[in-house]
Design a protein around this motif. Structure first.
Motif, PDB file in Angstrom:
ATOM      1  N   ALA A   1      -6.673   3.983  -1.469  1.00 21.35           N
ATOM      2  CA  ALA A   1      -5.550   4.889  -1.989  1.00 21.35           C
ATOM      3  C   ALA A   1      -5.994   6.425  -1.919  1.00 21.35           C
TER       4      ALA A   1
ATOM      5  N   ASN B   1       1.605   9.386  -5.437  1.00 21.90           N
ATOM      6  CA  ASN B   1       2.083  10.712  -5.125  1.00 21.90           C
ATOM      7  C   ASN B   1       2.856  11.320  -6.238  1.00 21.90           C
TER       8      ASN B   1
ATOM      9  N   THR C   1      -4.266  -0.951  -3.648  1.00 20.92           N
ATOM     10  CA  THR C   1      -4.834   0.143  -3.962  1.00 20.92           C
ATOM     11  C   THR C   1      -5.932   0.723  -2.905  1.00 20.92           C
TER      12      THR C   1
ATOM     13  N   HIS D   1      -4.921   6.132 -11.895  1.00 25.17           N
ATOM     14  CA  HIS D   1      -5.108   5.006 -10.687  1.00 25.17           C
ATOM     15  C   HIS D   1      -6.177   3.915 -10.932  1.00 25.17           C
TER      16      HIS D   1
ATOM     17  N   TYR E   1       2.507   1.687  -3.327  1.00 26.29           N
ATOM     18  CA  TYR E   1       1.491   2.303  -4.428  1.00 26.29           C
ATOM     19  C   TYR E   1       1.140   3.643  -4.284  1.00 26.29           C
ATOM     20  N   GLN E   2       0.995   4.049  -3.030  1.00 27.31           N
ATOM     21  CA  GLN E   2       0.604   5.677  -2.646  1.00 27.31           C
ATOM     22  C   GLN E   2       1.769   6.318  -2.951  1.00 27.31           C
ATOM     23  N   GLU E   3       2.935   5.983  -2.827  1.00 28.71           N
ATOM     24  CA  GLU E   3       4.104   6.834  -3.081  1.00 28.71           C
ATOM     25  C   GLU E   3       4.237   6.939  -4.749  1.00 28.71           C
TER      26      GLU E   3
ATOM     27  N   ARG F   1       0.690  -1.249  -0.028  1.00 32.36           N
ATOM     28  CA  ARG F   1       0.169  -0.025   0.043  1.00 32.36           C
ATOM     29  C   ARG F   1       1.012   1.125  -0.256  1.00 32.36           C
TER      30      ARG F   1
END
Length: 310
Positions: A103, A64, A100, A79, A59-61, A56
């Protein structure tokens, strides 16, 4: 034979193969190009990311980093295009849980948008500045989109055969693939194939314009001619400046057409059919601000009617 996927495979390699297996031949070329663009960004932002490292936080990085150079809606699209492949990887047991989930979608502030549509006076002013000779030109293209609300690619694909002058009907059953210059292509969706009623002035003008043209060839471009949406938008920009009205895009003419119909009291269902929307929901979402304004007028009419009851 398909290559076996392992948890240590680079994610951008898996994603490219996923596009080939699940999307190629199933979606339109213009949509396919968006998936390829997503893949290119994946290679750029996460060239060493392996499938088994797709947590997670990783994926968030990734989101971003993408959001630093894109607006929120574009990041949302990025996304969604990645999520389909990731969920399949979860189903295959390559990733233990969905990275995801929850997110956060970020993005740059949206740029100032062009005016979405013209009012009736502004459109009339624009049309009076057009140069409309006895031969087809881009001014005629602008006029026809303003009168029909067609999409750019639909108007490019028009042939003389598509006009039924005796019944004042224009058939839209194809588009022109101007991005890859590969000729005629299917319409955006099944609902986009439709018949548009024409006013008699447009019928008279176009019956003269196309009478000597090959019936199966596009009337606005030659089959081997490369045309760009940006070029025609620049042409329309010059016309808007000449008319001293707000600058809009070719797609803005489509919005103008729909807006004027709604303000004139045409039902949402009829506008949706004329535009070739897949459902009335699309029309309602696109023109929500106009529908709300019309509803406010309806409230005034209702209240006046009720006050007259004794």
């Amino acid at each position: 034979m398909l290559q076996e996927t392992t948890q240590t495979e680079l994610f951008h390699i898996y994603y490219k193969r996923w596009i080939s297996v699940y999307k190629e031949g199933a979606i339109r070329n213009v949509t396919m190009s968006k998936y390829f663009m997503t893949h290119q960004w994946l290679v750029r932002l996460a060239p060493t990311l392996k499938i088994n490292d797709l947590t997670r936080i990783h994926y968030q990085e990734l989101l971003n980093h993408y959001a630093k150079e894109h607006e929120r809606q574009t990041t949302m699209d990025f996304h969604h295009q990645l999520k389909g492949a990731i969920l399949d990887a979860v189903d295959e047991g390559l990733i233990p849980r969905d990275p995801t989930r929850k997110a956060i979608i970020k993005g740059k502030q949206p740029r100032d948008k062009k005016t979405k549509f013209l009012n009736q006076f502004e459109l009339h002013t624009l049309l009076t500045t057009l140069t409309l000779p006895p031969e087809i030109n881009w001014d005629w293209f602008i006029l026809l989109i303003a009168k029909t609300g067609m999409r750019f690619s639909e108007a490019l694909a028009l042939t003389p055969k598509d006009f039924d002058f005796s019944h004042q009907i224009l058939t839209v059953d194809k588009t022109w693939d101007y991005k890859s210059n590969s000729g005629f292509a299917p319409t955006k969706n099944q609902s986009s194939t439709r018949k548009i009623q024409l006013d008699w002035q447009t019928v008279i003008k176009f019956s003269e314009l196309v009478k000597d043209l090959p019936e199966d060839d596009p009337i606005f471009i030659k089959c081997n001619q490369k045309v760009y949406n940006s070029t025609i938008n620049e042409f329309l920009t010059r016309r808007c400046k000449q008319a001293d009205i707000p600058i809009i895009s070719i797609h803005g003419l489509r919005h103008t057409h729909a807006s004027l119909l709604l303000f004139a009291g045409v039902s949402i269902a009829s506008v949706a059919r004329r535009l070739g929307h897949a459902s009335m929901t699309t029309t309602q979402k696109t023109y929500l601000h106009i529908i709300q304004e019309l509803e406010n007028k309806d409230v005034d009419i209702i209240m006046r009617s009720l006050s007259n009851l004794t």
